[in-house]
Design an enzyme around this catalytic site. Structure first.
Site, PDB file in Angstrom:
ATOM      1  CG  HIS A  81       8.561   0.662  -4.134  1.00 39.34           C
ATOM      2  ND1 HIS A  81       9.371  -0.426  -3.973  1.00 39.34           N
ATOM      3  CD2 HIS A  81       7.273   0.208  -3.984  1.00 39.34           C
ATOM      4  CE1 HIS A  81       8.623  -1.492  -3.727  1.00 39.34           C
ATOM      5  NE2 HIS A  81       7.347  -1.136  -3.735  1.00 39.34           N
ATOM      6  CG  HIS A 238       5.356  -1.803   0.860  1.00 38.46           C
ATOM      7  ND1 HIS A 238       6.503  -1.099   0.549  1.00 38.46           N
ATOM      8  CD2 HIS A 238       5.022  -2.483  -0.248  1.00 38.46           C
ATOM      9  CE1 HIS A 238       6.842  -1.366  -0.700  1.00 38.46           C
ATOM     10  NE2 HIS A 238       5.969  -2.206  -1.213  1.00 38.46           N
ATOM     11  CG  ASP A 242       3.183  -1.253  -3.422  1.00 39.89           C
ATOM     12  OD1 ASP A 242       4.320  -0.810  -3.654  1.00 39.89           O
ATOM     13  OD2 ASP A 242       2.978  -2.427  -3.037  1.00 39.89           O
ATOM     14  CG  HIS A 265       1.148  -3.443  -7.994  1.00 39.96           C
ATOM     15  ND1 HIS A 265       1.542  -2.259  -7.410  1.00 39.96           N
ATOM     16  CD2 HIS A 265       1.976  -4.399  -7.517  1.00 39.96           C
ATOM     17  CE1 HIS A 265       2.576  -2.494  -6.614  1.00 39.96           C
ATOM     18  NE2 HIS A 265       2.856  -3.786  -6.656  1.00 39.96           N
TER      19      HIS A 265
HETATM   20 ZN   LIG Z   1       5.689  -2.344  -3.312  1.00 39.76          ZN
END
Ligand SMILES: [Zn+2]
Length: 306
Positions: A81, A238, A242, A265
């Site tokens: 973040h 969100h 990321d 991720h």
């Molecule tokens: Zn996150």
């Protein structure tokens, strides 16, 4: 002074909070750094070998957050973040000093990082920024998850889609032009999880600092947070935050068109590794105004690259 020159924060930013996963108190300072430093983390609780570069190949774990580590095993978690905030606000160089092994989660979004960076403002250097331009299409698939990046003219487009069985989250998709669009809703969107996963996470010794103060928790058809959602695409927004943060582990801003379905991720890191596995996949350019075709000289278009 060119808006396309490298920037750092004008003053030291001090932030206190807790780590989402370790639940420990942490003090962090974002400090100005010289041109060509890039973003550099330094663990102040450790005396030796305490610097960690947020680089593609330093990613040690992508389980629920992005963890980087140096050759001595010194690591820092949940950097995404903060990295997303630095990317979006155009900070090329900064020293991040931190006295624990996890970046504070704050409200679960990048809002406070962005607000603090905007509050102190930026200092522009004499050196031009460097950008990675994607030259070939690269595609990766992992079961139902997929990610691809292909050449684009000047922007970084992120087209992201999530598909959840939980029907309140359901299927959400959003497309942002990172250097053109107002990213406020992206920065403000919080991390989220399903209520039934909270216990599982705690058993895995994760999310020890997690609470309704720093994550959206969804139980069946209900958002458990009293204040509800911050925007109607908060979940996918969100994921875009990321993704921006994870992409910044390339060390540069990127020009390309990214499309991701149900990734996270891990897939973003795998994509970057694949890009860097072959030099013909990309070029690194120094953006000087004279290099930009007239069509793109409009500074508004470049506000966030700059
Ligand atoms: Zn996150």
């Amino acid at each position: 002074m060119s808006v396309l020159n490298q920037k750092t924060v004008k003053e030291v930013i001090k932030i206190d909070g807790v780590g989402l996963h370790n639940g420990k108190k942490v003090h962090m300072e974002i400090k100005p750094a010289e041109p060509n430093t890039g973003i550099l983390f330094k663990r102040t609780d450790i005396k030796k070998d305490n610097c960690v570069i947020p680089g593609v190949f330093n990613v040690k774990s992508t389980l629920l957050c992005t963890t980087i580590s140096n050759n001595y095993g010194i690591s820092i978690s949940t950097i995404e973040h903060l990295m997303g905030a630095l990317y979006g606000t155009g900070i090329d160089n900064a020293l991040i000093e931190i006295d624990n092994d996890e970046v504070p989660i704050l409200d679960g979004s990048a809002k406070i990082f962005v607000d603090e960076i905007n509050k102190v403002g930026t200092k522009i250097s004499e050196l031009p920024i460097k950008i990675i331009k994607i030259e070939k299409k690269i595609f990766l698939k992992d079961g139902t998850k997929s990610i691809s990046i292909e050449p684009s003219k000047i922007n970084l487009d992120i087209d992201f889609e999530i598909k959840y069985e939980n029907s309140l989250i359901g299927t959400q998709r959003n497309i942002v032009k990172v250097y053109e669009d107002d990213l406020t809703q992206i920065y403000n969107s919080r991390t989220f999880c399903l209520y039934e996963d909270v216990e599982k996470l705690k058993k895995m010794n994760l999310a020890k600092g997690g609470s309704l103060e720093n994550a959206v928790v969804v139980q069946d058809q209900k958002v458990l947070n009293k204040e509800g959602l911050r925007n109607n695409k908060e979940f996918v927004n969100h994921k875009i935050l990321d993704c921006m943060g994870d992409l910044y582990l390339s060390g540069y801003k990127i020009i390309g068109k990214l499309i991701c379905s149900q990734g996270g991720h891990k897939l973003t890191n795998q994509l970057l590794r694949k890009i860097f596995s072959d030099n013909s996949n990309f070029t690194i350019i120094e953006v000087k105004e004279k290099n930009i075709p007239n069509l793109y000289i409009n500074r508004n278009i470049l506000k966030s690259i700059a």
